[in-house]
Scaffold this motif. Structure first.
Motif, PDB file in Angstrom:
ATOM      1  N   THR B  45      66.876 -74.568-132.904  1.00 11.30           N
ATOM      2  CA  THR B  45      66.262 -73.261-133.102  1.00 11.30           C
ATOM      3  C   THR B  45      67.402 -72.257-133.226  1.00 11.30           C
ATOM      4  O   THR B  45      68.448 -72.410-132.607  1.00 11.30           O
ATOM      5  CB  THR B  45      65.366 -72.889-131.914  1.00 11.30           C
ATOM      6  OG1 THR B  45      66.144 -72.996-130.741  1.00 11.30           O
ATOM      7  CG2 THR B  45      64.186 -73.822-131.819  1.00 11.30           C
ATOM      8  N   ARG B 129      55.993 -61.345-129.784  1.00  9.10           N
ATOM      9  CA  ARG B 129      56.942 -62.465-129.861  1.00  9.10           C
ATOM     10  C   ARG B 129      56.357 -63.651-130.627  1.00  9.10           C
ATOM     11  O   ARG B 129      56.728 -64.799-130.412  1.00  9.10           O
ATOM     12  CB  ARG B 129      57.372 -62.899-128.450  1.00  9.10           C
ATOM     13  CG  ARG B 129      58.435 -61.959-127.896  1.00  9.10           C
ATOM     14  CD  ARG B 129      58.642 -62.122-126.420  1.00  9.10           C
ATOM     15  NE  ARG B 129      59.701 -61.232-125.965  1.00  9.10           N
ATOM     16  CZ  ARG B 129      59.531 -59.943-125.708  1.00  9.10           C
ATOM     17  NH1 ARG B 129      58.356 -59.386-125.895  1.00  9.10           N
ATOM     18  NH2 ARG B 129      60.551 -59.203-125.302  1.00  9.10           N
ATOM     19  N   ASN B 132      58.969 -65.879-132.596  1.00 11.10           N
ATOM     20  CA  ASN B 132      59.797 -66.790-131.781  1.00 11.10           C
ATOM     21  C   ASN B 132      59.035 -68.087-131.510  1.00 11.10           C
ATOM     22  O   ASN B 132      59.583 -69.181-131.612  1.00 11.10           O
ATOM     23  CB  ASN B 132      60.147 -66.136-130.443  1.00 11.10           C
ATOM     24  CG  ASN B 132      60.843 -64.803-130.619  1.00 11.10           C
ATOM     25  OD1 ASN B 132      60.220 -63.841-131.069  1.00 11.10           O
ATOM     26  ND2 ASN B 132      62.117 -64.743-130.297  1.00 11.10           N
ATOM     27  N   GLU B 135      58.532 -70.176-134.754  1.00 13.42           N
ATOM     28  CA  GLU B 135      59.751 -70.898-135.137  1.00 13.42           C
ATOM     29  C   GLU B 135      59.939 -72.145-134.269  1.00 13.42           C
ATOM     30  O   GLU B 135      60.255 -73.234-134.770  1.00 13.42           O
ATOM     31  CB  GLU B 135      60.961 -69.962-134.997  1.00 13.42           C
ATOM     32  CG  GLU B 135      62.218 -70.547-135.612  1.00 13.42           C
ATOM     33  CD  GLU B 135      63.485 -69.815-135.197  1.00 13.42           C
ATOM     34  OE1 GLU B 135      63.459 -69.079-134.193  1.00 13.42           O
ATOM     35  OE2 GLU B 135      64.504 -69.992-135.880  1.00 13.42           O
ATOM     36  N   VAL B 161      61.387 -68.504-124.728  1.00 17.97           N
ATOM     37  CA  VAL B 161      61.378 -67.258-125.514  1.00 17.97           C
ATOM     38  C   VAL B 161      61.813 -66.099-124.618  1.00 17.97           C
ATOM     39  O   VAL B 161      61.147 -65.813-123.614  1.00 17.97           O
ATOM     40  CB  VAL B 161      59.972 -66.983-126.100  1.00 17.97           C
ATOM     41  CG1 VAL B 161      59.922 -65.630-126.792  1.00 17.97           C
ATOM     42  CG2 VAL B 161      59.584 -68.090-127.081  1.00 17.97           C
TER      43      VAL B 161
END
Lengths: 148, 232
Positions: B45, B129, B132, B135, B161
């Motif tokens: 990531t 968020r 995040n 992803e 996160v």
């Protein structure tokens, strides 16, 4: 034109059509091109994990099968239809499984795959027919009463 | 008689070989479908989203002149490919420079994992968020409906996160209001004629975006369409 020759011609046309479809799906896989799809579900099927066998797309396997069938048609009569039947029947069995996956697990159908399923099944039926059809009697043999 | 025997042998040979190959293929396919692709699990990531403003499901500055709308199912591998492959380019070139904002519209048509993952994303959207979580979900995506969007994975993602209140996130995932968000995105997708994912719309921010037809998911066509709207 003899029925046997017609069988070879029809088989060739169907295998070429199948190779075209499998070739297109392979191209879509490797280029990331958006798939043309009348039902809108092709992407769901083609992007599923069932569209891959290890690192290779199933479409590539299909393409190789159709090429094997076309190559098989060039073999001597004694083995030609055995090779074509073995290849197309393998394809039909795997296609039946993939059809079940589309219906029961993905709940989505890929039109291209269904067309290929029909073609490979038709090829299996044709080659089985060819295997069971008597060879045309050759004139000399007929006269001598040697043809079976 | 000899020919009949030859034919029978040929038939047995062909059917035997076909059964062997056909069943081997089915077995391989089942095995492949049940095994997570290792490359996916190891997908790193990126710190891509750090410092980029998020507002609910939107990524980027609210005043960015161009808006890209993405319709996606979190189980769709092509959506993962776009987010992990093309999005970083767009973020670097356009979102990070204030020229583009991207709206995520999540669909859940592939199956139960789609819904579970989407609810996690939408719960994160309530804390700005979403991207995040999206992803990380894509980076850990498994085969369709293999229960890959497990509580364990979602918990691990939530805890990684930065700034996400995990307790609130877990409570929000159960909110009925998320059903409304999901239904709204679905209605928008239907109205836009979305027939597969990922699908995109692009337009000047504030205007009705138009369908963006792309022939590939590589950054080039997205960049060209964005540049055209930016008036270059």
């Amino acid at each position: 034109m003899s029925g046997r020759r017609r069988l070879v011609q029809v088989t060739t046309v169907l295998a070429l059509a199948g190779a075209g479809i499998a070739g297109y799906l392979t191209y879509v896989h490797y280029t990331g091109t958006r798939i043309a799809c009348p039902t809108g579900s092709c992407e769901t099927v083609q992007s599923s994990s069932y569209a891959l066998l290890g690192p290779f797309p199933v479409a590539l396997l299909g393409l190789l099968a159709y090429i094997a069938i076309l190559t098989g048609l060039l073999l001597p009569n004694a083995v030609k239809w055995t090779v074509v039947l073995a290849t197309s029947l393998s394809g039909s069995i795997f296609s039946a499984y993939l059809f079940a996956v589309q219906a029961l697990e993905l709940h989505a159908f890929c039109t291209w795959c269904l067309a290929s399923d029909i073609l490979i099944t038709a090829l299996a039926a044709l080659s089985a027919t060819a295997l069971f059809t008597d060879e045309p009697r050759r004139q000399g043999s007929s006269r001598n009463g040697l043809a079976s | 008689m000899a020919q009949r025997s030859r034919r029978s042998r040929a038939l047995v040979l062909a059917v035997g070989a076909a059964l062997f190959v056909g069943l081997a293929l089915i077995g391989t396919s089942r095995l492949a479908a049940e095994t997570d692709p290792p490359a996916r699990q190891k997908a790193p990531t990126s710190p891509l989203l750090g410092g980029i403003p998020q507002d609910r499901s939107a990524l980027g500055h609210p005043d960015a002149p161009v808006t890209l709308v993405e319709y996606a199912d979190l189980q769709c591998p092509y959506c993962a490919q776009w987010t992990l492959g093309t999005l970083p380019h767009l973020v670097r070139e356009y979102v990070g420079t204030g020229k583009l904002r991207i709206e995520f519209r999540g669909l859940a048509f592939i199956g139960p994992d789609s819904d579970k993952a989407l609810r996690a994303a939408l719960a994160a959207a309530r804390q700005d968020r979403l991207w995040n979580v999206v992803e990380l979900l894509y980076a850990n995506q498994g085969p369709e409906n293999s229960a890959w969007a497990s509580e364990e994975l979602i918990d691990r993602i939530a805890n990684s996160v930065p700034g996400l209140d995990v307790k609130r996130f877990n409570a929000d995932r159960r909110l009925e209001a998320l059903d409304t968000d999901i239904a709204k995105a679905q209605a928008q997708a239907q109205a836009s004629g979305v027939r597969g994912t990922p699908a995109f719309e692009l337009g000047a921010t504030g205007s009705t975006p138009e369908t963006l037809e792309v022939t590939s998911l590589a950054p080039d066509e997205f960049a060209a369409a964005i540049e055209a709207l930016l008036g270059r």
